[in-house]
Design an enzyme around this catalytic site. Structure first.
Site, PDB file in Angstrom:
ATOM      1  N   ARG A   1      -9.034   0.872 -25.907  1.00  0.00           N
ATOM      2  CA  ARG A   1      -9.113   1.881 -26.968  1.00  0.00           C
ATOM      3  C   ARG A   1     -10.117   2.992 -26.644  1.00  0.00           C
ATOM      4  O   ARG A   1     -10.283   3.922 -27.437  1.00  0.00           O
ATOM      5  CB  ARG A   1      -9.507   1.224 -28.291  1.00  0.00           C
ATOM      6  CG  ARG A   1      -8.450   0.317 -28.877  1.00  0.00           C
ATOM      7  CD  ARG A   1      -8.776  -0.025 -30.323  1.00  0.00           C
ATOM      8  NE  ARG A   1      -9.987  -0.833 -30.429  1.00  0.00           N
ATOM      9  CZ  ARG A   1     -10.000  -2.149 -30.600  1.00  0.00           C
ATOM     10  NH1 ARG A   1      -8.848  -2.808 -30.661  1.00  0.00           N
ATOM     11  NH2 ARG A   1     -11.139  -2.817 -30.710  1.00  0.00           N
TER      12      ARG A   1
ATOM     13  N   ASP B   1     -16.080   6.223 -33.201  1.00  0.00           N
ATOM     14  CA  ASP B   1     -16.913   6.289 -32.000  1.00  0.00           C
ATOM     15  C   ASP B   1     -16.510   5.311 -30.913  1.00  0.00           C
ATOM     16  O   ASP B   1     -16.730   5.562 -29.734  1.00  0.00           O
ATOM     17  CB  ASP B   1     -18.375   6.041 -32.396  1.00  0.00           C
ATOM     18  CG  ASP B   1     -19.325   6.194 -31.221  1.00  0.00           C
ATOM     19  OD1 ASP B   1     -19.403   7.320 -30.680  1.00  0.00           O
ATOM     20  OD2 ASP B   1     -19.961   5.205 -30.841  1.00  0.00           O
TER      21      ASP B   1
ATOM     22  N   TRP C   1     -12.277   6.004 -24.298  1.00  0.00           N
ATOM     23  CA  TRP C   1     -12.014   7.184 -23.490  1.00  0.00           C
ATOM     24  C   TRP C   1     -12.357   6.895 -22.033  1.00  0.00           C
ATOM     25  O   TRP C   1     -13.126   5.991 -21.721  1.00  0.00           O
ATOM     26  CB  TRP C   1     -12.878   8.354 -23.963  1.00  0.00           C
ATOM     27  CG  TRP C   1     -12.509   8.891 -25.309  1.00  0.00           C
ATOM     28  CD1 TRP C   1     -11.315   8.754 -25.943  1.00  0.00           C
ATOM     29  CD2 TRP C   1     -13.337   9.663 -26.185  1.00  0.00           C
ATOM     30  NE1 TRP C   1     -11.340   9.383 -27.154  1.00  0.00           N
ATOM     31  CE2 TRP C   1     -12.573   9.962 -27.337  1.00  0.00           C
ATOM     32  CE3 TRP C   1     -14.638  10.137 -26.119  1.00  0.00           C
ATOM     33  CZ2 TRP C   1     -13.070  10.711 -28.406  1.00  0.00           C
ATOM     34  CZ3 TRP C   1     -15.140  10.890 -27.172  1.00  0.00           C
ATOM     35  CH2 TRP C   1     -14.366  11.179 -28.300  1.00  0.00           C
TER      36      TRP C   1
ATOM     37  N   GLU D   1     -18.069   3.965 -37.097  1.00  0.00           N
ATOM     38  CA  GLU D   1     -17.257   2.949 -36.428  1.00  0.00           C
ATOM     39  C   GLU D   1     -17.174   1.723 -37.325  1.00  0.00           C
ATOM     40  O   GLU D   1     -18.153   1.352 -37.978  1.00  0.00           O
ATOM     41  CB  GLU D   1     -17.864   2.587 -35.071  1.00  0.00           C
ATOM     42  CG  GLU D   1     -17.107   1.530 -34.293  1.00  0.00           C
ATOM     43  CD  GLU D   1     -15.652   1.897 -34.080  1.00  0.00           C
ATOM     44  OE1 GLU D   1     -14.780   1.107 -34.496  1.00  0.00           O
ATOM     45  OE2 GLU D   1     -15.396   2.982 -33.530  1.00  0.00           O
TER      46      GLU D   1
ATOM     47  N   CYS E   1      -4.431   5.864 -32.741  1.00  0.00           N
ATOM     48  CA  CYS E   1      -3.131   6.410 -32.346  1.00  0.00           C
ATOM     49  C   CYS E   1      -1.970   5.498 -32.712  1.00  0.00           C
ATOM     50  O   CYS E   1      -0.824   5.819 -32.407  1.00  0.00           O
ATOM     51  CB  CYS E   1      -3.112   6.679 -30.841  1.00  0.00           C
ATOM     52  SG  CYS E   1      -3.284   5.186 -29.829  1.00  0.00           S
TER      53      CYS E   1
ATOM     54  N   ALA F   1     -19.132   4.035 -27.854  1.00  0.00           N
ATOM     55  CA  ALA F   1     -20.163   5.048 -27.588  1.00  0.00           C
ATOM     56  C   ALA F   1     -19.976   5.751 -26.250  1.00  0.00           C
ATOM     57  O   ALA F   1     -20.945   6.031 -25.542  1.00  0.00           O
ATOM     58  CB  ALA F   1     -21.556   4.421 -27.663  1.00  0.00           C
TER      59      ALA F   1
ATOM     60  N   ASP G   1     -17.583   3.233 -42.182  1.00  0.00           N
ATOM     61  CA  ASP G   1     -16.250   3.808 -42.357  1.00  0.00           C
ATOM     62  C   ASP G   1     -16.292   5.320 -42.550  1.00  0.00           C
ATOM     63  O   ASP G   1     -17.015   5.833 -43.405  1.00  0.00           O
ATOM     64  CB  ASP G   1     -15.568   3.156 -43.564  1.00  0.00           C
ATOM     65  CG  ASP G   1     -14.061   3.364 -43.544  1.00  0.00           C
ATOM     66  OD1 ASP G   1     -13.611   4.397 -43.015  1.00  0.00           O
ATOM     67  OD2 ASP G   1     -13.335   2.487 -44.063  1.00  0.00           O
TER      68      ASP G   1
END
Length: 853
Positions: A832, A582, A834, A605, A651, A585, A627
């Site tokens: 990290r 997540d 979005w 998360e 990634c 958030a 996890d």
């Protein structure tokens, strides 16, 4: 100093050697069995000019695909899932500043990666390092004089594979009157178990005078059978080898002035000019620390070479059964750098006997099932993978059909790019009839930016590397061919493009690169108003084509996702979300901004700081379940049902930027499969027609094979969205899913902050409109080839503040200001995350399905 150039080190580790047979000066189409590896290193910089060492085109795409194996040989130094490559502890380098203020050093392992020590590309054409010795009998190549992230302690050439149809030229730009060399390699691939069971085995070379010929190598040149040497061929780095008899190679006798050598590490043979060999005793001048830090194959080759030297010199080193490769190498390297005392170089000489491959201690590639490789038939270059197969004996070469040829003879398709450019200039052919990157006929796709096509090999490389950026924000490779050895950087601060010298010379015109180096500032061919420059012609609709290029990489055709009809407003209910990986958030924030009622939001998360942000900023409305690997089907049934499943696995082991990545099936890459099986657990049961949506996100700069594997599991192809369209920063990402209208055009809203100035605090002035991709690293804040600060305040340059970073990503001001986190920790969380405007674009259609506030 004028000119903005970046030198890419064309050096390829010996493991990247390509098979070539020269017939009347032409290179036969030899197939390749081992894929190349990508090793990107950065070199020193002179004001206005940047150098970097890069791999060349056809190796680059396949190169990155095998780092998983490169780091998986059990050495343990590479691969812990971190976002930066893990270097061996043996030799950590510290950065040193150049005496000249115009020269900056940047070292991959140093505290600041923005400084580089680099001699002027114009003042010196040879490879230089701190330990370079003028008396060395070898002249370094001219066109790849500087290395990306070059080490400061030694001349450390870095791999930069040449093209798939390369004629190996051993002259190093010097006259070579000894004829054309021939390189012989063995077609073999490595089994996954070889990396674990092969250990440090290699083809054993023993003295056997019966296989020698007293008249062999009697041409007055240095080096005879059994001599330990450093081998050098143009385009490849120095690699330890042993001079052997032609009888050991199953080939013909070497030509006058040439020597057959067997490379330590994989046992391949090459015919090399004696002038390109140097005694192994000149160890410090030719040992490559950067390659040692990066490549398992190089470390193993060092072990085999120094073990042979140790035996000859009668040297012993203390060891214990549990010692790792690095533990064993440390005293060996100290001994070698110290001059091989007490015997010195004399102790490394053979006893006038003929070394041959011990047939009883090797296995032929045909004796066991070979692992298939995507690029196995395309290039024959040594990779780190090959070191694991070092116990294979070279078998006779055999021709293999190119994997993208569909079984056709490619003779009619092959042509040089020079020939293609000439035909286009003379109106004999169209640009669309050939690959703009390599010149090959019958391309399979279009070039997104310029008129012309791309062959399958170049297309895959373009998909993998076009959105790969360096620490200074510029593209890692040429905008035209996605490779290049010397790159010219655009001087426009908002432009991240670079163009290689080869493309300028071939496509624009001879002498263009030299003129560009003298121009300051220099605007690239994406920034200049005119579209046509020689045969390099920018497309009018390049921005649309670029989007289509990445979304049309279908690989396999999948059924269109199920379309759900919009729900009448009276029947809509709050959305129930399962968010995996997540972060901070972002999904919950966007849903609330869109006014969608959230019935439940279950988030997995493991980062405590991220959990703190989500808990504090959303007042405990998010249920954290820790996890993702501990979530079971029973948990999903208890927490569900869910209407939306979202996530983006780490990634680190997928991104091409990380040379120590392990790929989709190892390290953190395998966490994708956690998303996959939890997604399946969350799907509605058969007969339940309620709307169900999902979305998975990851980087664009990943291996094409990994991308297609993800698509195969998720049964859909991704869309590519770059946040630059709706924010002030680049951030290209792939999104898989069944959200309505995912592939619709991205349009900025009136509230989106599209320029950096819109994101700054009062009395702060932006020096550019857009910034490059902001990552977890602090040096990603500085911009351009000169690493400029992006902001000016009260006449002084400054970095971006945390609140400004939050605005760039689309978050509310002070969103990450919790738990007394410092600036670095907050940037890591944002790096990290979005991009909020992009997720808003994707989630907006959900308003037709769920209740809104």
């Amino acid at each position: 100093m004028k000119g903005d150039t970046r030198h890419l080190n064309g050096e390829e580790d010996a493991g990247g050697r390509e098979d070539s047979i020269l017939v009347n000066g032409a290179c036969s189409d030899q197939s390749s069995d081992s894929p190349p590896i990508l090793e990107a290193i950065r070199t020193p910089e002179i004001r206005g000019r940047r150098s970097s060492s890069r791999l060349s085109k056809r190796e680059v795409s396949s190169l990155l695909s095998y780092t998983q194996d490169l780091t998986g040989d059990g050495d343990g130094e590479d691969g812990d899932g971190s976002d930066t490559p893990v270097m061996p502890k043996l030799f950590r380098e510290t950065r040193t500043r150049s005496e000249s203020p115009a020269v900056r050093t940047r070292n991959n392992n140093s505290v600041s990666s923005r400084e580089r020590h680099r001699p002027s590309p114009r003042s010196t054409r040879g490879r230089q390092g701190r330990n370079h010795v003028d008396e060395s009998p070898v002249e370094f190549p001219a066109t790849r004089s500087l290395r990306r992230r070059a080490t400061a302690s030694a001349g450390t050439p870095w791999p930069s594979p040449p093209s798939s149809y390369l004629t190996i030229d051993l002259t190093d730009d010097t006259e070579d009157t000894h004829g054309t060399p021939q390189s012989s390699s063995t077609p073999y691939a490595r089994l996954a178990q070889d990396s674990q069971q092969g250990g440090m085995e290699s083809p054993q070379v023993e003295a056997d005078s019966g296989d020698g010929d007293s008249s062999e190598y009697q041409d007055g040149k240095e080096f005879g059978i059994g001599d330990l040497v450093w081998g050098k061929i143009k385009g490849f780095s120095w690699w330890p080898a042993m001079v052997v008899s032609w009888k050991a190679t199953s080939k013909r006798q070497a030509m006058s002035g040439m020597r057959w050598v067997q490379w330590f590490g994989d046992g391949k043979f090459s015919e090399v000019s004696a002038d390109k060999l140097v005694a192994l005793g000149l160890f410090s001048q030719h040992f490559n620390l950067a390659t040692f830090n990066k490549l398992v194959s190089y470390r193993k080759a060092m072990y085999h070479a120094l073990e042979k030297a140790r035996v000859r010199a009668g040297k012993t080193f203390p060891s214990s059964p549990g010692d790792s490769l690095e533990d064993q190498l440390k005293p060996m390297l100290e001994w070698a750098h110290g001059g091989f005392k007490p015997t010195g170089i004399e102790g490394l000489k053979p006893n006038n006997t003929q070394p041959v491959v011990n047939k009883s201690k090797v296995r032929r590639a045909g004796s066991r099932k070979l692992e298939s490789r995507k690029y196995e038939n395309k290039t024959r270059r040594r990779t780190a993978d090959d070191s694991a197969t070092s116990d294979y004996c070279p078998a006779p070469k055999r021709l293999k059909t190119n994997c993208y040829n569909n079984g056709k003879d490619r003779g009619d398709e092959d042509q040089s790019r020079e020939q293609m450019a000439s035909d286009v200039a003379n109106n004999k052919s169209s640009l669309e009839d050939g690959c703009l990157s390599c010149g090959r006929k019958n391309p399979v796709s279009f070039h997104p930016l310029f008129e012309g096509g791309l062959c399958q090999t170049c297309r895959d490389r373009f998909l993998e590397l076009f959105y790969m950026y360096d620490d200074d924000g510029y593209q890692s490779y040429c905008t035209v061919c996605c490779e290049g050895r010397e790159l010219l950087l655009c001087s426009n601060t908002s432009c991240c493009r670079c163009f290689c010298v080869e493309c300028l010379e071939v496509l624009v015109g001879t002498g263009t690169a030299a003129e560009a180096k003298l121009q300051e500032p220099w605007s690239c061919y994406m920034c200049l108003p005119q579209r046509c420059h020689g045969v390099l012609r920018r497309r009018k609709d390049w921005n649309v084509r670029l989007q289509a290029f990445f979304t049309s990489d279908t690989g396999l055709e999948y059924e269109a996702p199920k379309l759900y009809p919009a729900i009448p407003a009276a029947r809509r209910r709050p959305i129930r979300v399962l968010s995996l990986f997540d972060g901070i958030a972002t999904g919950y924030l966007v849903l609330k901004e869109l006014g969608i009622k959230v019935g439940k939001y279950v988030a997995s998360e493991v980062c405590e700081e991220s959990i703190a942000v989500g808990t504090v900023k959303h007042e405990g409305n998010i249920k954290y379940v820790n996890d993702v690997r501990n979530i079971t089907k029973k948990n999903i049934e208890e927490w569900g049902p869910f209407d939306l499943v979202i996530g983006g696995s780490p990634c680190n082991d997928l991104s091409n930027v990380n040379p120590a990545r392990k790929g989709l099936y190892e390290g953190t890459g395998r966490l994708f499969f956690e998303f996959y099986h939890l997604l399946n657990y969350s799907r509605p049961k058969e007969g339940d027609d309620r709307p169900f949506f999902w979305m998975f996100e990851n980087v664009v700069a990943m291996k094409v094979g990994d991308k297609r594997d993800i698509s195969r599991f998720l049964e859909c192809n991704p869309v590519m969205i770059d946040a630059i369209k709706v924010s002030a920063a680049h951030r290209a990402r792939y999104f898989w899913g069944n959200l309505p209208g995912m592939n619709r055009p991205v349009i900025a809203s009136k509230n989106d902050k599209l320029e950096l100035q819109d994101c700054l605090e009062y009395n702060r002035i932006a020096k550019l409109k857009k910034v490059q991709t902001i990552t977890t690293k602090s040096n990603s804040i500085k911009q351009g080839k000169n690493q400029l600060f992006p902001v000016v305040m009260n006449g002084k340059e400054d970095v971006l503040w945390c609140t400004e970073l939050e605005r760039i990503f689309g978050f509310p001001v002070h969103y990450t200001d919790v738990s007394n986190m410092g600036r670095g920790a907050r940037q890591k969380l944002l790096g990290r995350s979005w991009s909020v405007p992009v997720i808003r674009h994707l989630f907006a259609p959900l308003k037709d399905y769920f209740a809104c506030e």
